[in-house]
Write a protein that holds these residues in place. Sequence first.
Motif, PDB file in Angstrom:
ATOM      1  N   ASP A  39     -34.544  16.801  42.261  1.00 24.29           N
ATOM      2  CA  ASP A  39     -34.556  15.682  42.203  1.00 24.29           C
ATOM      3  C   ASP A  39     -34.167  14.303  41.568  1.00 24.29           C
ATOM      4  O   ASP A  39     -33.008  13.650  41.950  1.00 24.29           O
ATOM      5  CB  ASP A  39     -35.505  14.668  43.830  1.00 24.29           C
ATOM      6  N   ILE A  40     -35.103  14.761  40.455  1.00 27.53           N
ATOM      7  CA  ILE A  40     -35.270  13.874  39.442  1.00 27.53           C
ATOM      8  C   ILE A  40     -33.627  14.171  38.510  1.00 27.53           C
ATOM      9  O   ILE A  40     -32.921  13.062  38.133  1.00 27.53           O
ATOM     10  CB  ILE A  40     -36.267  13.457  38.151  1.00 27.53           C
ATOM     11  N   LEU A  41     -33.191  15.205  38.770  1.00 25.80           N
ATOM     12  CA  LEU A  41     -31.834  15.635  38.093  1.00 25.80           C
ATOM     13  C   LEU A  41     -30.959  15.230  38.931  1.00 25.80           C
ATOM     14  O   LEU A  41     -30.301  14.391  37.972  1.00 25.80           O
ATOM     15  CB  LEU A  41     -32.082  16.986  37.477  1.00 25.80           C
ATOM     16  N   VAL A  42     -30.875  14.978  40.136  1.00 34.22           N
ATOM     17  CA  VAL A  42     -29.848  14.373  40.510  1.00 34.22           C
ATOM     18  C   VAL A  42     -29.782  13.104  41.095  1.00 34.22           C
ATOM     19  O   VAL A  42     -28.373  11.733  40.201  1.00 34.22           O
ATOM     20  CB  VAL A  42     -29.955  14.974  42.281  1.00 34.22           C
ATOM     21  N   LEU A  43     -30.384  12.385  40.468  1.00 33.90           N
ATOM     22  CA  LEU A  43     -30.851  10.950  40.699  1.00 33.90           C
ATOM     23  C   LEU A  43     -30.571  10.167  39.106  1.00 33.90           C
ATOM     24  O   LEU A  43     -29.905   9.491  39.678  1.00 33.90           O
ATOM     25  CB  LEU A  43     -32.323  10.323  40.613  1.00 33.90           C
ATOM     26  N   PHE A  44     -30.654  11.125  37.874  1.00 33.93           N
ATOM     27  CA  PHE A  44     -30.241  10.470  36.911  1.00 33.93           C
ATOM     28  C   PHE A  44     -28.807  10.958  37.052  1.00 33.93           C
ATOM     29  O   PHE A  44     -27.870  10.451  36.153  1.00 33.93           O
ATOM     30  CB  PHE A  44     -30.998  12.073  36.008  1.00 33.93           C
ATOM     31  N   ALA A  45     -27.882  12.267  36.925  1.00 31.75           N
ATOM     32  CA  ALA A  45     -26.686  12.020  37.549  1.00 31.75           C
ATOM     33  C   ALA A  45     -26.020  11.390  38.366  1.00 31.75           C
ATOM     34  O   ALA A  45     -25.104  10.562  38.210  1.00 31.75           O
ATOM     35  CB  ALA A  45     -26.320  13.469  37.900  1.00 31.75           C
ATOM     36  N   LEU A  46     -26.905  10.744  39.681  1.00 32.42           N
ATOM     37  CA  LEU A  46     -26.445   9.518  40.651  1.00 32.42           C
ATOM     38  C   LEU A  46     -25.800   8.746  38.971  1.00 32.42           C
ATOM     39  O   LEU A  46     -25.112   7.543  39.352  1.00 32.42           O
ATOM     40  CB  LEU A  46     -26.823   9.298  41.166  1.00 32.42           C
ATOM     41  N   MET A  47     -26.557   8.288  38.846  1.00 35.37           N
ATOM     42  CA  MET A  47     -27.105   6.859  37.467  1.00 35.37           C
ATOM     43  C   MET A  47     -26.160   6.497  36.785  1.00 35.37           C
ATOM     44  O   MET A  47     -25.851   6.002  36.123  1.00 35.37           O
ATOM     45  CB  MET A  47     -28.220   6.600  37.243  1.00 35.37           C
ATOM     46  N   THR A  48     -25.976   7.979  35.664  1.00 29.56           N
ATOM     47  CA  THR A  48     -24.902   7.864  34.816  1.00 29.56           C
ATOM     48  C   THR A  48     -23.686   7.888  34.881  1.00 29.56           C
ATOM     49  O   THR A  48     -22.611   7.325  34.750  1.00 29.56           O
ATOM     50  CB  THR A  48     -25.364   9.530  33.977  1.00 29.56           C
ATOM     51  N   ASN A  49     -23.037   8.535  36.490  1.00 28.33           N
ATOM     52  CA  ASN A  49     -22.213   8.146  37.393  1.00 28.33           C
ATOM     53  C   ASN A  49     -22.103   7.005  37.340  1.00 28.33           C
ATOM     54  O   ASN A  49     -20.687   6.572  37.076  1.00 28.33           O
ATOM     55  CB  ASN A  49     -22.082   9.000  37.975  1.00 28.33           C
ATOM     56  N   ALA A  50     -22.858   5.983  38.034  1.00 24.44           N
ATOM     57  CA  ALA A  50     -22.986   5.272  38.759  1.00 24.44           C
ATOM     58  C   ALA A  50     -22.317   4.068  36.660  1.00 24.44           C
ATOM     59  O   ALA A  50     -21.638   2.811  37.447  1.00 24.44           O
ATOM     60  CB  ALA A  50     -24.022   3.964  38.682  1.00 24.44           C
ATOM     61  N   SER A  71     -11.190  11.583  32.481  1.00 23.62           N
ATOM     62  CA  SER A  71     -11.021  12.830  33.888  1.00 23.62           C
ATOM     63  C   SER A  71     -12.091  14.581  32.922  1.00 23.62           C
ATOM     64  O   SER A  71     -12.009  14.378  34.610  1.00 23.62           O
ATOM     65  CB  SER A  71      -8.996  13.606  33.460  1.00 23.62           C
ATOM     66  N   MET A  72     -11.910  14.197  31.789  1.00 23.26           N
ATOM     67  CA  MET A  72     -12.632  15.669  32.034  1.00 23.26           C
ATOM     68  C   MET A  72     -14.428  14.786  32.724  1.00 23.26           C
ATOM     69  O   MET A  72     -14.939  15.910  33.305  1.00 23.26           O
ATOM     70  CB  MET A  72     -12.960  15.744  30.489  1.00 23.26           C
ATOM     71  N   ALA A  73     -15.162  13.761  32.252  1.00 26.28           N
ATOM     72  CA  ALA A  73     -16.436  13.724  32.737  1.00 26.28           C
ATOM     73  C   ALA A  73     -16.343  13.772  34.229  1.00 26.28           C
ATOM     74  O   ALA A  73     -16.656  14.109  34.932  1.00 26.28           O
ATOM     75  CB  ALA A  73     -16.423  11.908  32.487  1.00 26.28           C
ATOM     76  N   ASP A  74     -15.050  12.925  35.120  1.00 27.59           N
ATOM     77  CA  ASP A  74     -14.356  12.948  36.356  1.00 27.59           C
ATOM     78  C   ASP A  74     -15.172  14.428  36.772  1.00 27.59           C
ATOM     79  O   ASP A  74     -15.368  14.662  37.806  1.00 27.59           O
ATOM     80  CB  ASP A  74     -13.130  12.354  36.660  1.00 27.59           C
ATOM     81  N   MET A  75     -14.217  15.291  36.539  1.00 30.92           N
ATOM     82  CA  MET A  75     -14.367  16.285  37.345  1.00 30.92           C
ATOM     83  C   MET A  75     -15.555  17.351  36.390  1.00 30.92           C
ATOM     84  O   MET A  75     -16.177  17.533  38.087  1.00 30.92           O
ATOM     85  CB  MET A  75     -13.612  17.422  36.215  1.00 30.92           C
ATOM     86  N   MET A  76     -16.935  16.922  35.403  1.00 31.53           N
ATOM     87  CA  MET A  76     -17.915  17.922  35.429  1.00 31.53           C
ATOM     88  C   MET A  76     -18.687  16.983  36.536  1.00 31.53           C
ATOM     89  O   MET A  76     -19.312  17.935  36.908  1.00 31.53           O
ATOM     90  CB  MET A  76     -18.660  17.351  33.866  1.00 31.53           C
ATOM     91  N   PHE A  77     -18.459  15.829  37.080  1.00 30.50           N
ATOM     92  CA  PHE A  77     -19.330  14.915  38.072  1.00 30.50           C
ATOM     93  C   PHE A  77     -18.734  15.192  39.099  1.00 30.50           C
ATOM     94  O   PHE A  77     -19.980  15.560  40.291  1.00 30.50           O
ATOM     95  CB  PHE A  77     -19.191  13.400  37.617  1.00 30.50           C
ATOM     96  N   CYS A  78     -17.719  16.015  39.332  1.00 26.01           N
ATOM     97  CA  CYS A  78     -17.486  16.205  40.386  1.00 26.01           C
ATOM     98  C   CYS A  78     -17.926  18.240  40.818  1.00 26.01           C
ATOM     99  O   CYS A  78     -18.697  18.134  41.923  1.00 26.01           O
ATOM    100  CB  CYS A  78     -15.716  16.658  41.226  1.00 26.01           C
ATOM    101  N   ALA A  79     -17.652  18.565  39.818  1.00 25.57           N
ATOM    102  CA  ALA A  79     -18.300  20.158  39.843  1.00 25.57           C
ATOM    103  C   ALA A  79     -19.803  20.124  40.122  1.00 25.57           C
ATOM    104  O   ALA A  79     -20.064  20.862  40.882  1.00 25.57           O
ATOM    105  CB  ALA A  79     -17.988  20.696  38.265  1.00 25.57           C
ATOM    106  N   PHE A  80     -20.963  18.816  39.756  1.00 18.18           N
ATOM    107  CA  PHE A  80     -22.151  18.632  39.846  1.00 18.18           C
ATOM    108  C   PHE A  80     -22.559  18.202  40.975  1.00 18.18           C
ATOM    109  O   PHE A  80     -23.398  19.332  41.066  1.00 18.18           O
ATOM    110  CB  PHE A  80     -22.390  17.816  38.575  1.00 18.18           C
ATOM    111  N   PHE A  81     -21.709  17.506  41.636  1.00 13.99           N
ATOM    112  CA  PHE A  81     -22.602  17.071  43.134  1.00 13.99           C
ATOM    113  C   PHE A  81     -21.167  17.701  44.040  1.00 13.99           C
ATOM    114  O   PHE A  81     -21.832  18.123  44.818  1.00 13.99           O
ATOM    115  CB  PHE A  81     -21.785  15.794  43.481  1.00 13.99           C
TER     116      PHE A  81
END
Length: 250
Positions: A39-50, A71-81
């Motif tokens: 959950d902490i990892l997902v929360l960190f990803a959410l804040m970074t994405n925000a 565009s690369m970061a968009d794809m990475m966030f999409c793949a992670f979530f």
Amino acid sequence: MVSQAASLLERSKLACREGFTLADVRCFALEGVQNPSFDILVLFALMTNAVFIGLQANQNASKQDPPAHYSMADMMFCAFFAGELALRIFAYGGEFFKFGEWWNYFDLALVMLQMGEEITAASLGPRNQSMLQNLSGMRILRILRLLRVLRVLRVIKFVGELKKVVYLIFGSLPSFFWAMVLLALMIYVLAVFFTQLVADSPPPIDEGGSEHWEALKERFGSTMTSALTLYKTVSGGVDWEEVSTPLMEY
């Protein structure tokens, strides 16, 4: 939801002891998604994405072409979530949609929206995106990008105190609605009173009162304008002195 997840975890552990390979993998997946570190990892990803979404909005406001790494970061966030959601669905199975929490459906909708955004962007291509600004595909892409900011709301899911605040707000909505109805009734009664009062007042004889008379006609010339004036005074849209001075001086 916690008790159901715990029961599901116990069943998975029992299946693991019985030697089923798929159940064994699911057991590890279930233990992983229920680990606080996950959950902490997902929360960190959410804040970074925000933060990244804010940077993208600032870049778009400058009317400059976004850097390629966006565009690369968009794809990475999409793949992670998408991977996070797939892992949760695999771990919980059909129970994922039976826990009674609308957050699961909210997560699924957000991931589907971003996947639709990435597919639309990939189908258009960077060159077409810059050339075909008015096509329906680009309009759909802009709408999907606007909706992406809703992912920030997922932070509420992982912070218990924020969830309590949201549930309290939703629980108080009926009382808030009836409070607004009472306020609207009071504003309407006073609007009718002041409108009638101004309508029954004679026009000024001398030029000294013409300024206040015009202010009264502007603020209380009809029931709708009177109600709007009273609402502005209550909500801070206009100062009380500006409204009360013509009433007292005329």
